[in-house]
Design a protein around this motif. Structure first.
Motif, PDB file in Angstrom:
ATOM      1  N   ASP A   1       0.828  -1.202   0.000  1.00  0.00           N
ATOM      2  CA  ASP A   1       0.000   0.000   0.000  1.00  0.00           C
ATOM      3  C   ASP A   1       0.865   1.256   0.000  1.00  0.00           C
ATOM      4  O   ASP A   1       2.086   1.187   0.113  1.00  0.00           O
ATOM      5  CB  ASP A   1      -0.963   0.014   1.189  1.00  0.00           C
ATOM      6  CG  ASP A   1      -0.261  -0.133   2.531  1.00  0.00           C
ATOM      7  OD1 ASP A   1       0.839   0.404   2.701  1.00  0.00           O
ATOM      8  OD2 ASP A   1      -0.829  -0.812   3.418  1.00  0.00           O
ATOM      9  N   LYS A   2       0.199   2.386  -0.144  1.00  0.00           N
ATOM     10  CA  LYS A   2       0.886   3.673  -0.275  1.00  0.00           C
ATOM     11  C   LYS A   2       1.686   4.029   0.982  1.00  0.00           C
ATOM     12  O   LYS A   2       2.786   4.569   0.891  1.00  0.00           O
ATOM     13  CB  LYS A   2      -0.150   4.760  -0.572  1.00  0.00           C
ATOM     14  CG  LYS A   2       0.439   6.099  -0.902  1.00  0.00           C
ATOM     15  CD  LYS A   2      -0.646   7.082  -1.288  1.00  0.00           C
ATOM     16  CE  LYS A   2      -0.072   8.405  -1.690  1.00  0.00           C
ATOM     17  NZ  LYS A   2      -1.109   9.350  -2.120  1.00  0.00           N
TER      18      LYS A   2
ATOM     19  N   PRO B   1       3.539   7.159  -7.900  1.00  0.00           N
ATOM     20  CA  PRO B   1       2.257   7.146  -7.193  1.00  0.00           C
ATOM     21  C   PRO B   1       1.090   6.832  -8.120  1.00  0.00           C
ATOM     22  O   PRO B   1       1.229   6.834  -9.343  1.00  0.00           O
ATOM     23  CB  PRO B   1       2.145   8.586  -6.691  1.00  0.00           C
ATOM     24  CG  PRO B   1       2.797   9.377  -7.776  1.00  0.00           C
ATOM     25  CD  PRO B   1       3.946   8.510  -8.267  1.00  0.00           C
TER      26      PRO B   1
ATOM     27  N   ASN C   1       0.679  14.169  -8.965  1.00  0.00           N
ATOM     28  CA  ASN C   1       0.983  12.738  -9.081  1.00  0.00           C
ATOM     29  C   ASN C   1       1.187  12.321 -10.532  1.00  0.00           C
ATOM     30  O   ASN C   1       2.034  11.479 -10.828  1.00  0.00           O
ATOM     31  CB  ASN C   1      -0.120  11.897  -8.445  1.00  0.00           C
ATOM     32  CG  ASN C   1      -0.055  11.911  -6.936  1.00  0.00           C
ATOM     33  OD1 ASN C   1       0.871  12.455  -6.347  1.00  0.00           O
ATOM     34  ND2 ASN C   1      -1.041  11.325  -6.302  1.00  0.00           N
TER      35      ASN C   1
ATOM     36  N   SER D   1       7.038   1.951  -5.435  1.00  0.00           N
ATOM     37  CA  SER D   1       5.622   2.087  -5.757  1.00  0.00           C
ATOM     38  C   SER D   1       4.813   1.087  -4.950  1.00  0.00           C
ATOM     39  O   SER D   1       5.353   0.361  -4.117  1.00  0.00           O
ATOM     40  CB  SER D   1       5.394   1.890  -7.256  1.00  0.00           C
ATOM     41  OG  SER D   1       4.068   2.255  -7.596  1.00  0.00           O
ATOM     42  N   TYR D   2       3.525   1.062  -5.236  1.00  0.00           N
ATOM     43  CA  TYR D   2       2.616   0.136  -4.560  1.00  0.00           C
ATOM     44  C   TYR D   2       1.668  -0.436  -5.596  1.00  0.00           C
ATOM     45  O   TYR D   2       1.555   0.056  -6.707  1.00  0.00           O
ATOM     46  CB  TYR D   2       1.870   0.838  -3.428  1.00  0.00           C
ATOM     47  CG  TYR D   2       1.195   2.118  -3.798  1.00  0.00           C
ATOM     48  CD1 TYR D   2      -0.160   2.166  -4.080  1.00  0.00           C
ATOM     49  CD2 TYR D   2       1.917   3.305  -3.888  1.00  0.00           C
ATOM     50  CE1 TYR D   2      -0.786   3.347  -4.433  1.00  0.00           C
ATOM     51  CE2 TYR D   2       1.312   4.497  -4.240  1.00  0.00           C
ATOM     52  CZ  TYR D   2      -0.043   4.507  -4.507  1.00  0.00           C
ATOM     53  OH  TYR D   2      -0.647   5.676  -4.862  1.00  0.00           O
TER      54      TYR D   2
ATOM     55  N   ALA E   1      -0.971   1.632  -7.688  1.00  0.00           N
ATOM     56  CA  ALA E   1      -0.393   2.569  -8.654  1.00  0.00           C
ATOM     57  C   ALA E   1       0.094   1.858  -9.905  1.00  0.00           C
ATOM     58  O   ALA E   1      -0.058   2.361 -11.017  1.00  0.00           O
ATOM     59  CB  ALA E   1       0.753   3.337  -8.011  1.00  0.00           C
TER      60      ALA E   1
END
Length: 130
Positions: free
Chosen positions: A60-61, A84, A100, A122-123, A126
């Protein structure tokens, strides 16, 4: 103990050399069992040896932001990039965040230009965004 001293200790480890060889041979690599910032120290040591671009993909972010901050402190912050998602709110897809979108474009441009390798953080959301 300073961060640079910790990095030197990690660089001397046999497991780090084995991991670097595995990455240089382009083998798929999965690292598990590391706690807290230890992953950041391992990535730093291996990145300096390999001269290859890295993609670090987190769940996750928030987790991605945590490791992004760690890596920016250890490595030159120009070599650590954040990729992102382009949306502000998860349920309002029509509202994109221009900042973003700019960050995403910079990361893609860096990859496309094939300049000095970078670590891209990153996650999942994204990466899989259309």
């Amino acid at each position: 103990m300073k961060a640079s001293e910790i990095v030197k200790k990690y660089e001397k480890q046999v497991k780090i050399s084995q991991l670097s060889e595995s990455i240089l041979n382009r083998k798929k690599t999965n690292i598990t069992g590391l706690i807290g910032s230890s992953l950041s120290f391992v990535i730093d040591a291996v990145f300096k040896k390999s001269e290859l671009p890295f993609l670090l993909l987190f769940n996750d972010k928030e987790e991605a932001a945590y490791y992004l901050n760690d890596l920016e402190q250890l490595i030159n912050d120009q070599d650590v990039l954040f990729y992102p998602g382009s949306y502000r709110r998860p349920y309002q897809i029509e509202e994109t965040d221009n900042a973003n979108i700019l960050l995403r474009a910079e990361v893609l441009n860096r990859i496309n230009s094939r300049k000095k390798p970078a670590i891209i953080v990153s996650y999942v959301d994204a990466i899989f965004e259309k």
